[in-house]
Design a protein around this motif. Structure first.
Motif, short mmCIF file in Angstrom:
data_model
loop_
_atom_site.label_atom_id
_atom_site.label_comp_id
_atom_site.label_asym_id
_atom_site.label_seq_id
_atom_site.Cartn_x
_atom_site.Cartn_y
_atom_site.Cartn_z
N GLU A 166 -27.74 -4.90 -36.49
CA GLU A 166 -28.50 -5.03 -37.74
C GLU A 166 -29.61 -6.07 -37.63
O GLU A 166 -30.58 -6.03 -38.38
N ARG A 167 -29.50 -7.00 -36.67
CA ARG A 167 -30.54 -8.01 -36.50
C ARG A 167 -31.83 -7.43 -35.94
O ARG A 167 -32.90 -8.01 -36.09
N ALA A 168 -31.74 -6.27 -35.29
CA ALA A 168 -32.90 -5.72 -34.60
C ALA A 168 -34.06 -5.41 -35.55
O ALA A 168 -35.23 -5.59 -35.19
N ARG A 169 -33.75 -4.95 -36.75
CA ARG A 169 -34.84 -4.60 -37.69
C ARG A 169 -35.56 -5.84 -38.21
O ARG A 169 -36.69 -5.73 -38.71
N THR A 170 -34.91 -7.00 -38.11
CA THR A 170 -35.59 -8.24 -38.44
C THR A 170 -36.34 -8.77 -37.23
O THR A 170 -37.49 -9.23 -37.34
N VAL A 171 -35.72 -8.68 -36.07
CA VAL A 171 -36.34 -9.17 -34.83
C VAL A 171 -37.64 -8.42 -34.53
O VAL A 171 -38.64 -9.03 -34.12
N PHE A 172 -37.63 -7.11 -34.74
CA PHE A 172 -38.80 -6.28 -34.44
C PHE A 172 -39.46 -5.84 -35.74
O PHE A 172 -39.03 -4.85 -36.36
N PRO A 173 -40.50 -6.52 -36.21
CA PRO A 173 -41.17 -6.11 -37.44
C PRO A 173 -41.69 -4.67 -37.38
O PRO A 173 -41.77 -4.00 -38.40
N GLU A 174 -42.04 -4.21 -36.18
CA GLU A 174 -42.48 -2.82 -36.00
C GLU A 174 -41.33 -2.01 -35.40
O GLU A 174 -41.47 -1.36 -34.37
N TRP A 175 -40.20 -2.03 -36.10
CA TRP A 175 -38.98 -1.45 -35.55
C TRP A 175 -39.15 0.03 -35.21
O TRP A 175 -38.68 0.48 -34.15
N ASP A 176 -39.79 0.80 -36.06
CA ASP A 176 -39.91 2.24 -35.81
C ASP A 176 -40.65 2.51 -34.49
O ASP A 176 -40.25 3.39 -33.72
N ARG A 177 -41.71 1.77 -34.24
CA ARG A 177 -42.44 1.96 -33.00
C ARG A 177 -41.58 1.57 -31.80
O ARG A 177 -41.54 2.27 -30.79
N VAL A 178 -40.87 0.45 -31.91
CA VAL A 178 -40.00 0.00 -30.82
C VAL A 178 -38.90 1.04 -30.56
O VAL A 178 -38.59 1.36 -29.41
N ALA A 179 -38.32 1.58 -31.63
CA ALA A 179 -37.27 2.60 -31.48
C ALA A 179 -37.82 3.84 -30.78
O ALA A 179 -37.16 4.40 -29.89
N ASP A 180 -39.00 4.28 -31.16
CA ASP A 180 -39.63 5.44 -30.50
C ASP A 180 -39.82 5.17 -29.01
O ASP A 180 -39.58 6.05 -28.16
N GLU A 181 -40.27 3.96 -28.69
CA GLU A 181 -40.52 3.60 -27.30
C GLU A 181 -39.23 3.61 -26.48
O GLU A 181 -39.20 4.05 -25.33
N GLN A 182 -38.15 3.12 -27.07
CA GLN A 182 -36.88 3.09 -26.35
C GLN A 182 -36.38 4.51 -26.04
O GLN A 182 -35.88 4.77 -24.94
N ILE A 183 -36.54 5.41 -26.98
CA ILE A 183 -36.14 6.81 -26.73
C ILE A 183 -37.05 7.43 -25.67
O ILE A 183 -36.58 8.18 -24.80
N ALA A 184 -38.33 7.12 -25.72
CA ALA A 184 -39.25 7.65 -24.71
C ALA A 184 -38.86 7.19 -23.31
O ALA A 184 -38.89 7.97 -22.35
N HIS A 185 -38.48 5.93 -23.17
CA HIS A 185 -38.02 5.44 -21.87
C HIS A 185 -36.76 6.16 -21.43
O HIS A 185 -36.62 6.55 -20.26
N LEU A 186 -35.81 6.33 -22.34
CA LEU A 186 -34.56 7.01 -22.00
C LEU A 186 -34.83 8.41 -21.47
O LEU A 186 -34.29 8.82 -20.44
N ARG A 187 -35.68 9.14 -22.16
CA ARG A 187 -35.95 10.53 -21.79
C ARG A 187 -36.78 10.60 -20.53
O ARG A 187 -36.69 11.58 -19.76
N ASN A 188 -37.60 9.60 -20.29
CA ASN A 188 -38.48 9.62 -19.13
C ASN A 188 -37.75 9.22 -17.85
O ASN A 188 -38.09 9.70 -16.76
N GLU A 189 -36.75 8.33 -17.98
CA GLU A 189 -36.09 7.80 -16.79
C GLU A 189 -35.04 8.74 -16.21
O GLU A 189 -34.73 8.68 -15.03
N SER A 190 -34.45 9.60 -17.03
CA SER A 190 -33.36 10.46 -16.58
C SER A 190 -33.42 11.81 -17.28
O SER A 190 -33.84 11.89 -18.44
N PRO A 191 -32.97 12.88 -16.60
CA PRO A 191 -32.83 14.16 -17.30
C PRO A 191 -31.74 14.05 -18.36
O PRO A 191 -30.71 13.40 -18.14
#
Length: 286
Positions: A166-191
């Motif tokens: 729950e702290r992440a949404r405070t830590v990252f003011p642009e949480w939605d963008r950060v969340a999108d980026e994390q999913i993009a890395h996951l999908r890009n690094e492995s099938p």
């Protein structure tokens, strides 16, 4: 332990949620405490018959997406979602989906890579594997990230922190963008058929619910390898960090994430965290 722990847990949680908490109108007297099965089924996008089978123990192997939807509807905490996942695995008797055909994500760090990370002091830098497990980091990164909660636990994971802490949404003011980026890395690094990724996605689908599951199902984009990230740090305030992501091509999915101050205020804040005189890290525009 009863033979229907999963069903009992779902029923108990359904009876504990009020219509108002679920965003439903409160009307005439209700014979059922909490929510009706029909209400939970509608909100979770499943049939009443299927929910009945789950609660009665006649179906003990719901998919991760169903568990995630039910967890969202029943307003489960992270701890309750973990418990729900454990009950599902215990009830279904499912084996660990990981198999020897696909190597597990690398957890070891080559000595030369570890030496390289050490040479980056006093720059905040962290090495991640293909599932975003934290493998090693500079002391400067630890001083930056530990107060955020990102290094909590025996096996810190950046993606899990973003979606389940729950702290992440405070830590990252642009949480939605950060969340999108994390999913993009996951999908890009492995099938996404990699059994280790499947297991990880199933886990977070239950723990994080729709904010995670919807992004996994969306049309994937390529991750950004550089940019500027904003952080709200509990000790030194607002930070703007330029970042570069450097892939290690001969190591399975490992990437080095390096942060540099994007402005003079952030430069001074990082020097403060590191206990250094001003000017230890110069600002670099993104």
């Amino acid at each position: 332990m009863s033979e229907n722990e999963l069903g009992s847990f779902l029923r108990t949680r359904r009876e504990a949620v009020t219509p108002a908490e679920a965003g439903l109108p409160t009307g005439a007297r209700r014979r059922t405490p909490g929510l009706r099965r029909s209400e939970v089924a509608t909100l979770a996008g499943i049939s009443v018959e299927y929910l009945t089978r789950l609660e009665q123990g006649r179906d003990r192997n719901p998919s991760p997406s169903v568990l995630g939807s039910l967890a969202d509807t029943l307003r489960l905490t992270v701890e309750e979602r973990v418990h729900l996942r454990r009950l599902q695995k215990a009830g279904s008797g499912a084996d660990d989906p990981c198999c020897s055909a696909a190597p597990p994500p690398a957890l070891s760090v080559r000595p030369t890579v570890r030496a390289l990370v050490d040479r980056l002091e006093p720059t905040p830098a962290v090495l991640l594997n293909r599932l975003s497990d934290v493998l090693t980091y500079t002391t400067a990164y630890e001083r930056l990230a530990r107060p955020l909660g990102l290094l909590d636990g025996e096996r810190p994971n950046l993606l899990r922190f973003v979606f389940t802490d729950e702290r992440a949404r405070t830590v990252f003011p642009e949480w939605d963008r950060v969340a999108d980026e994390q999913i993009a890395h996951l999908r890009n690094e492995s099938p996404m058929i990699d059994p280790h990724v499947v297991q990880f996605v199933d886990e977070l689908t239950v723990l994080a619910g729709a904010p995670f599951a919807d992004r996994v199902e969306a049309v994937p984009g390529l991750p950004r390898r550089s940019g500027v990230e904003r952080l709200a740090h509990p000790e030194v305030g607002a930070l703007r960090l330029s970042y570069e992501t450097l892939a290690l091509p001969d190591v399975d999915g490992q990437r080095l994430l390096v942060h540099l101050p994007a402005d003079d205020a952030t430069s001074a804040a990082l020097d403060q965290l590191n206990g250094r005189q001003p000017g230890g890290l110069r600002a670099v525009s993104g």
